[in-house]
Design a protein around this motif. Structure first.
Motif, short mmCIF file in Angstrom:
data_model
loop_
_atom_site.label_atom_id
_atom_site.label_comp_id
_atom_site.label_asym_id
_atom_site.label_seq_id
_atom_site.Cartn_x
_atom_site.Cartn_y
_atom_site.Cartn_z
N GLY A 135 29.46 33.21 24.49
CA GLY A 135 28.92 33.81 25.37
C GLY A 135 29.47 33.95 26.24
N SER A 136 30.39 34.96 25.39
CA SER A 136 31.07 36.17 26.58
C SER A 136 30.74 37.16 26.93
CB SER A 136 32.49 36.05 26.45
OG SER A 136 33.28 37.11 26.57
N ALA A 137 29.69 37.88 26.13
CA ALA A 137 29.17 39.09 26.12
C ALA A 137 27.23 38.98 26.03
CB ALA A 137 30.03 39.97 24.98
N TYR A 162 39.72 41.06 31.30
CA TYR A 162 40.03 39.68 29.84
C TYR A 162 41.05 39.86 29.22
CZ TYR A 162 34.55 40.75 31.03
OH TYR A 162 33.26 41.25 31.55
N ARG A 195 33.08 36.63 34.57
CA ARG A 195 31.97 38.28 34.39
C ARG A 195 31.93 37.84 33.12
NH1 ARG A 195 32.29 41.56 38.36
NH2 ARG A 195 31.74 42.53 37.41
N GLN A 196 30.89 38.72 32.15
CA GLN A 196 30.24 38.91 30.58
C GLN A 196 30.65 40.52 31.25
OE1 GLN A 196 26.83 36.13 31.38
NE2 GLN A 196 27.37 35.89 29.24
N GLN A 242 37.85 37.26 26.73
CA GLN A 242 36.94 36.46 27.96
C GLN A 242 37.29 36.68 29.68
OE1 GLN A 242 37.07 32.00 26.81
NE2 GLN A 242 38.08 32.36 25.39
N TYR A 258 28.51 41.33 35.73
CA TYR A 258 28.84 41.83 34.19
C TYR A 258 29.88 43.00 34.38
CZ TYR A 258 24.50 38.56 33.84
OH TYR A 258 24.31 37.46 33.26
N PRO A 310 26.09 35.23 37.99
CA PRO A 310 27.15 35.88 37.31
C PRO A 310 27.26 37.80 37.68
CG PRO A 310 24.88 35.89 36.35
CD PRO A 310 25.51 35.19 37.80
#
Ligand SMILES: [Mn+2]
Length: 328
Positions: free
Chosen positions: A74-76, A33, A45-46, A41, A11, A9
């Protein structure tokens, strides 16, 4: 640590929002995003939000929904800011025996800090109560594989002790009540992690800032290494007068200071109302709060595994005047 392998992942860390939802959407879009099924989303990446989603700005409710939807999807990820903590304390009734009605006193100053938030939720009380409960699920810090996140200050010792008691990094209502005593463990944890560290000026001196505010304390760096003078440890908000800045630091003052070693993982903070061009403070310390709600910039850092932070990985959006409250 090497750069990330495919599939690991990556970020995007984003600084204090303070109700600037419109600017946040522009920043997210700029970073690739997209809003799908109502949730922002990215395919690979988050986001990590650094706290302070609420207060001051014009789109607080919208900001909260956007951020919470991303977190629950679960996107951040997110850590708590001092404004979420203050909101919890402001809206929680004191326990019997207290001299005030709520955990955080309803003084004029405290009321002013939260008024835009409460105004937006005036006709949505259940929703606000639900957001308050959600604030308890925001950890006070994040220790990720390769970097760290906290709203204001990484204090190794307090974080270690807090994690022993609260392994998920989240406070509860007992802790909130306890934190009102400044010298309690809970008081120190919330003060350091969410507000940063400060120090008394020597010899009872005071300085008057540009906005006419007189201070007996100044904000200190938590990453100072081998400081020799007061000038080496001052962070903000105003520079020290030269005669104080050049004074050698007494041993006792040096003992109070925190440090953050150059070999440690990068740490990201918000909170500090920076101005100017976003860049790392040191090779492994970055602040991403560039005063979005004061017509500054909403700033992100795009992290992909590097242990030395790079200026070119900062991205930002200049805040449009329509996305800032006239009262801010
Ligand atoms: Mn803050």
């Amino acid at each position: 640590m090497p750069e990330l392998n495919a599939g690991q992942p990556a970020y995007d860390l984003i600084g204090d929002i303070h109700g600037c939802a419109q600017t946040l959407e522009i920043l997210l879009h700029q970073m690739g995003y997209r809003k799908r099924q109502g949730i922002w989303q990215h395919p690979s990446r988050q986001v990590v939000f650094l706290g302070d989603i609420i207060d001051r700005g014009p789109r607080i409710r919208q900001s909260l929904h956007l951020v919470r939807d991303m977190v629950e999807h679960g996107s951040a990820l997110i850590v708590m800011g001092n404004h979420e903590y203050n909101a919890l304390a402001y809206c929680t009734r004191s326990r019997p025996g207290s001299t005030q009605s709520h955990v955080r006193a309803h003084t004029e100053r405290n009321q002013r800090q939260i008024r835009e938030t409460l105004a937006e939720f005036e006709h949505h009380d259940l929703e606000w109560q639900d957001f308050l409960q959600w604030f308890y699920t925001l950890p006070l810090f994040l220790e990720m594989d390769g970097f760290r996140v906290v709203h204001a200050c990484w204090n190794h010792k307090l974080i270690r002790q807090f994690r022993d008691k609260f392994p998920d990094g989240c406070m509860n209502e007992d802790f909130l009540h306890a934190s009102m005593a400044d010298e309690s463990f809970a008081g120190k944890v919330t003060d350091h992690l969410l507000r940063g560290t400060d120090m008394k000026l020597p010899d009872g001196l005071a300085i008057t800032s540009k906005d006419g505010f007189t201070r007996r304390f100044f904000r200190t760096k938590f990453w100072a290494s081998n400081p020799e003078t007061y000038g080496d440890i001052v962070f903000q908000p105003d520079p020290l007068p030269k005669d104080i800045a050049t004074r050698p630091l007494p041993e006792a003052a040096r003992g109070e200071l925190l440090s953050y070693g150059r070999g440690e993982p990068p740490v990201f903070v918000g909170h500090y109302w920076m101005t100017g061009k976003p860049e790392p403070i040191t090779p492994n310390v970055a602040c991403l709060d560039y005063s979005a709600v004061k017509y500054g910039k909403l700033v992100a850092y795009r992290w992909s595994g590097e242990q030395q932070l790079r200026q070119e990985n900062f991205v930002w959006v200049n805040v449009d005047r329509t996305d800032v409250s006239p009262r801010a």
